[in-house]
Design a protein around this motif. Sequence first.
Motif, PDB file in Angstrom:
ATOM      1  N   SER A 268      11.564   7.072  -9.614  1.00 24.93           N
ATOM      2  CA  SER A 268      10.566   7.605  -8.683  1.00 24.93           C
ATOM      3  C   SER A 268       9.211   7.724  -9.364  1.00 24.93           C
ATOM      4  O   SER A 268       8.162   7.461  -8.758  1.00 24.93           O
ATOM      5  CB  SER A 268      11.011   8.972  -8.154  1.00 24.93           C
ATOM      6  OG  SER A 268      12.229   8.859  -7.445  1.00 24.93           O
TER       7      SER A 268
ATOM      8  N   PHE B   6      10.893   4.637  -5.966  1.00 21.28           N
ATOM      9  CA  PHE B   6      11.347   5.511  -4.886  1.00 21.28           C
ATOM     10  C   PHE B   6      10.242   6.516  -4.558  1.00 21.28           C
ATOM     11  O   PHE B   6       9.240   6.601  -5.278  1.00 21.28           O
ATOM     12  CB  PHE B   6      12.628   6.234  -5.307  1.00 21.28           C
ATOM     13  CG  PHE B   6      13.787   5.323  -5.585  1.00 21.28           C
ATOM     14  CD1 PHE B   6      14.094   4.291  -4.718  1.00 21.28           C
ATOM     15  CD2 PHE B   6      14.565   5.488  -6.725  1.00 21.28           C
ATOM     16  CE1 PHE B   6      15.156   3.437  -4.966  1.00 21.28           C
ATOM     17  CE2 PHE B   6      15.628   4.640  -6.989  1.00 21.28           C
ATOM     18  CZ  PHE B   6      15.924   3.611  -6.103  1.00 21.28           C
TER      19      PHE B   6
ATOM     20  N   ALA C  19      16.058  14.903  -7.053  1.00 23.51           N
ATOM     21  CA  ALA C  19      16.877  13.716  -7.322  1.00 23.51           C
ATOM     22  C   ALA C  19      18.345  14.106  -7.420  1.00 23.51           C
ATOM     23  O   ALA C  19      19.238  13.392  -6.935  1.00 23.51           O
ATOM     24  CB  ALA C  19      16.422  13.039  -8.618  1.00 23.51           C
TER      25      ALA C  19
END
Length: 484
Positions: free
Chosen positions: A333, A338, A355
């Motif tokens: 991320s 993401f 997460a």
Amino acid sequence: MSNQIEESGSNPVAGNADEGQHRRLRGSLGVWGIVFVVVAAASPLGVIGGPVPLGIASGNGTGFPAIFIVSTIIILLFAVGFTALTPYVPNAGAFYSYIGKGLGRVTGFGFAFVALISYLALEIGVYGLLGQGAQALFASYGLPSIHWGVWALAAVVIVTVLGHRNIDLSRNVLGVLLIAEVAIVLALDAVVAVTGGHEGLSTGFVTPSQIVSGAPGIALLFAFLSFIGFEATAVFRDEARDPLRTIPRATFLALILIGVFYTVSTWALITAWGDSRVVQQATDDPSGLLPGATEEYLGSAGLHIVQVLFVTSLFACILSFHNVVARYLFTLSNRKVFPASLGEAHKSHASPHLASGLDNIIVAVFIIAGIVIGLDPVTQFYTWLAGISTVGIIILLIATSVAVLAFFAARKRAGELDVPVWRAFIAPGIGLVGLAGVFYLVLQNLPDLVGGSTPIAIGAVVLLVVVFAVGAGIAAKRSEVTLE
């Protein structure tokens, strides 16, 4: 590259201090803290009670302990190159960061997706083993039989709580559980060694004819799969004290401890039953090999302890892989793969809480789906997912070895090679040959590993190819997706 530059580069996101702080994980993991996480992921008690009997029955019988020595050497050779590249990879991300360093950004992100799917699949699959183990454990005490899925979902709740907190809490939990499971197996080893076992101390692992008997290739496969999870030494880079020293030391220490433990404990288990009957016993009742030996040498109390610790061992394994998956999601991320929100650390716990939460939601969905469909928790739910994980992780090891060789070859051509040839080329090259042999064995026996289904075996390989293409495609199309 100086250590100062490497450490400053570990921040996955450039920006102001406040933003960087909220996108950095914090912890105080030392060498032993990381070792606890890695060895717990290997699930020592689970291995002695699972893959070891299968390796004895389907592999090379009483020569099986020697195969663990061979497997340990192959992985240690891999680790020589892996740790040699560590100073040049100043960010958490484990294998895919190493692969990207040697083979390029696009290839690295392709393997990032392979790693994520592989570890997620194994994490989910082990819940099946835990669910059945807990069901059998409580039923043995005369309690009502509760569906395996209920126990699995209960474990998800506990993992959710631990994953939300700082890694130091998970380290402490894993440390306690790991010490307990290792202690009971070492107690069995000691009693067997002192009493001489059923027929005297086994000599199969030092007898060449026994080592090469049966199917040593299959034995190598089962032994090698028992080491899965040691990549976690690099995954926790941002939460480690002095990672340039901690990661290499933890890697070698974990691998050596695991290798010695498996070798000695397998030898003791064979000795407990006797060379003349252990193969037949393992063939007839593989799941009863460890409990039977424990009850004979440690009594009924020892048997009950093993039954309890077998379940807690699986929980420790799940918690370890959960932490790995959560950190993959967190790091990816922050690499803009993401949504950025998944790359934010908890303000108080400095954990990848979002997460971690997403990982648990995915796990719960799969468990519920397994319950609704009516999958067997071991022969279907676990074996299908473990097959995907096995292929994926071995591919990652091979790709990392190739990346190490490519990276140092480029530095040598540029006249910048500052690593001994043994570490840069010889050790990882020999390790690569061994890994290629293991990969061939995995593909050859993959249908058996996934419950005897050729379509599922093919599907596992296709899935990994697809996820690699997706990861590589994202990196190719989006220039903002970077490895650092």
